[in-house]
Design a protein around this motif. Sequence first.
Motif, PDB file in Angstrom:
ATOM      1  N   ARG A  90       0.751  -1.106   0.041  1.00 39.61           N
ATOM      2  CA  ARG A  90       0.017  -0.051  -0.095  1.00 39.61           C
ATOM      3  C   ARG A  90       0.888   1.166   0.001  1.00 39.61           C
ATOM      4  N   GLY A  91       2.103   1.206   0.739  1.00 43.49           N
ATOM      5  CA  GLY A  91       2.768   2.449   0.870  1.00 43.49           C
ATOM      6  C   GLY A  91       3.531   2.557  -0.580  1.00 43.49           C
ATOM      7  N   PHE A  92       3.699   1.626  -1.137  1.00 42.27           N
ATOM      8  CA  PHE A  92       4.454   1.690  -2.504  1.00 42.27           C
ATOM      9  C   PHE A  92       3.656   1.855  -3.515  1.00 42.27           C
ATOM     10  N   GLY A  93       2.436   1.555  -3.392  1.00 42.86           N
ATOM     11  CA  GLY A  93       1.477   1.739  -4.530  1.00 42.86           C
ATOM     12  C   GLY A  93       1.288   0.402  -5.416  1.00 42.86           C
ATOM     13  N   ARG A  94       1.779  -0.663  -4.712  1.00 45.74           N
ATOM     14  CA  ARG A  94       2.094  -1.861  -5.532  1.00 45.74           C
ATOM     15  C   ARG A  94       1.369  -2.981  -4.624  1.00 45.74           C
ATOM     16  N   ASP A  95       0.950  -4.189  -5.443  1.00 49.43           N
ATOM     17  CA  ASP A  95       0.393  -5.227  -4.874  1.00 49.43           C
ATOM     18  C   ASP A  95       1.541  -6.063  -3.724  1.00 49.43           C
ATOM     19  N   ARG A  96       0.721  -6.745  -2.904  1.00 47.17           N
ATOM     20  CA  ARG A  96       1.692  -7.440  -1.956  1.00 47.17           C
ATOM     21  C   ARG A  96       2.417  -8.484  -2.651  1.00 47.17           C
ATOM     22  N   THR A  97       1.930  -8.813  -3.609  1.00 39.01           N
ATOM     23  CA  THR A  97       2.955 -10.091  -4.270  1.00 39.01           C
ATOM     24  C   THR A  97       4.175  -9.447  -4.744  1.00 39.01           C
ATOM     25  N   THR A  98       3.882  -8.249  -5.184  1.00 32.36           N
ATOM     26  CA  THR A  98       5.257  -7.406  -5.739  1.00 32.36           C
ATOM     27  C   THR A  98       6.390  -7.238  -4.726  1.00 32.36           C
ATOM     28  N   VAL A  99       5.660  -6.984  -3.285  1.00 32.82           N
ATOM     29  CA  VAL A  99       6.679  -6.757  -2.391  1.00 32.82           C
ATOM     30  C   VAL A  99       7.244  -8.114  -1.876  1.00 32.82           C
ATOM     31  N   LEU A 100       6.365  -9.331  -1.985  1.00 26.76           N
ATOM     32  CA  LEU A 100       6.931 -10.658  -1.719  1.00 26.76           C
ATOM     33  C   LEU A 100       7.975 -10.854  -2.910  1.00 26.76           C
ATOM     34  N   TYR A 101       7.849 -10.490  -4.136  1.00 25.90           N
ATOM     35  CA  TYR A 101       8.641 -11.055  -5.269  1.00 25.90           C
ATOM     36  C   TYR A 101      10.174  -9.971  -4.688  1.00 25.90           C
ATOM     37  N   ALA A 102       9.916  -8.763  -4.290  1.00 26.16           N
ATOM     38  CA  ALA A 102      11.035  -7.807  -4.117  1.00 26.16           C
ATOM     39  C   ALA A 102      11.961  -8.400  -3.027  1.00 26.16           C
ATOM     40  N   CYS A 103      11.219  -8.849  -1.867  1.00 25.62           N
ATOM     41  CA  CYS A 103      11.840  -9.297  -0.801  1.00 25.62           C
ATOM     42  C   CYS A 103      12.600 -10.456  -0.960  1.00 25.62           C
ATOM     43  N   HIS A 104      12.014 -11.464  -1.739  1.00 19.88           N
ATOM     44  CA  HIS A 104      12.863 -12.732  -2.018  1.00 19.88           C
ATOM     45  C   HIS A 104      14.023 -12.501  -3.021  1.00 19.88           C
ATOM     46  N   LEU A 105      13.799 -11.676  -4.012  1.00 19.36           N
ATOM     47  CA  LEU A 105      15.046 -11.128  -4.900  1.00 19.36           C
ATOM     48  C   LEU A 105      15.887 -10.587  -4.100  1.00 19.36           C
ATOM     49  N   VAL A 106      15.674  -9.490  -3.286  1.00 20.26           N
ATOM     50  CA  VAL A 106      16.815  -8.992  -2.670  1.00 20.26           C
ATOM     51  C   VAL A 106      17.620  -9.805  -1.499  1.00 20.26           C
ATOM     52  N   GLU A 107      16.700 -10.927  -0.998  1.00 18.90           N
ATOM     53  CA  GLU A 107      17.430 -11.678  -0.127  1.00 18.90           C
ATOM     54  C   GLU A 107      18.438 -12.869  -0.886  1.00 18.90           C
ATOM     55  N   ASP A 108      18.056 -13.089  -1.863  1.00 22.86           N
ATOM     56  CA  ASP A 108      18.816 -13.616  -2.882  1.00 22.86           C
ATOM     57  C   ASP A 108      20.060 -13.357  -3.392  1.00 22.86           C
ATOM     58  N   MET A 109      19.894 -11.902  -3.586  1.00 23.30           N
ATOM     59  CA  MET A 109      21.052 -11.000  -4.252  1.00 23.30           C
ATOM     60  C   MET A 109      22.045 -10.582  -3.243  1.00 23.30           C
ATOM     61  N   ASP A 150      29.192  -7.114  -2.549  1.00 23.06           N
ATOM     62  CA  ASP A 150      28.775  -5.819  -2.707  1.00 23.06           C
ATOM     63  C   ASP A 150      27.400  -5.275  -2.603  1.00 23.06           C
ATOM     64  N   PHE A 151      26.515  -6.345  -2.937  1.00 27.17           N
ATOM     65  CA  PHE A 151      25.214  -5.745  -2.945  1.00 27.17           C
ATOM     66  C   PHE A 151      24.753  -5.966  -1.495  1.00 27.17           C
ATOM     67  N   ASP A 152      25.199  -6.927  -0.777  1.00 22.43           N
ATOM     68  CA  ASP A 152      24.737  -6.992   0.613  1.00 22.43           C
ATOM     69  C   ASP A 152      25.254  -5.763   1.449  1.00 22.43           C
ATOM     70  N   ARG A 153      26.337  -5.144   1.052  1.00 16.27           N
ATOM     71  CA  ARG A 153      26.813  -3.855   1.549  1.00 16.27           C
ATOM     72  C   ARG A 153      25.967  -2.749   1.348  1.00 16.27           C
ATOM     73  N   ILE A 154      25.256  -2.617   0.152  1.00 17.00           N
ATOM     74  CA  ILE A 154      24.409  -1.763  -0.149  1.00 17.00           C
ATOM     75  C   ILE A 154      23.360  -1.675   0.486  1.00 17.00           C
ATOM     76  N   VAL A 155      22.704  -2.795   0.657  1.00 14.99           N
ATOM     77  CA  VAL A 155      21.505  -3.134   1.312  1.00 14.99           C
ATOM     78  C   VAL A 155      21.649  -2.851   2.979  1.00 14.99           C
ATOM     79  N   ALA A 156      22.745  -3.440   3.318  1.00 13.80           N
ATOM     80  CA  ALA A 156      23.028  -3.216   4.854  1.00 13.80           C
ATOM     81  C   ALA A 156      23.145  -1.597   5.334  1.00 13.80           C
ATOM     82  N   THR A 157      23.739  -0.862   4.124  1.00  7.61           N
ATOM     83  CA  THR A 157      23.998   0.668   4.355  1.00  7.61           C
ATOM     84  C   THR A 157      22.335   1.103   4.499  1.00  7.61           C
TER      85      THR A 157
END
Length: 108
Positions: free
Chosen positions: A62-81, A86-93
């Motif tokens: 709701r906050g990003f104007g997206r469906d919850r399944t889009t958030v689910l996809y994003a969370c899985h993708l970021v966790e895998d990446m 280098d990507f982990d340092r970016i997310v940790a920041t």
Amino acid sequence: MKYDRAVEWCDCLIDIASALFNVSGKELRRPGRSTLDITRVRQIAMYVGHVVLRLTMADVGRGFGRDRTTVLYACHLVEDMRDDADFDRIVATMERVAGAAFRERGTI
């Protein structure tokens, strides 16, 4: 969580991500498809909203104007990446900055 608060927190996350990654907040808020770099920043912000702020995927959606399944996809993708150091340092920041910003507000 109350709708207004979740939207407000996500709006703050978008502003933080916009400043941190030097991308347009307007582009991050824009509905529909975006370029990969904008999409990736939005996915990181969604992930941080769910993991650091402990918002439900529905609230983040709701906050990003997206469906919850889009958030689910994003969370899985970021966790895998995050297997990439280098990507982990970016997310940790982003996690640290958001954590500090919301801790100051007494929200986490």
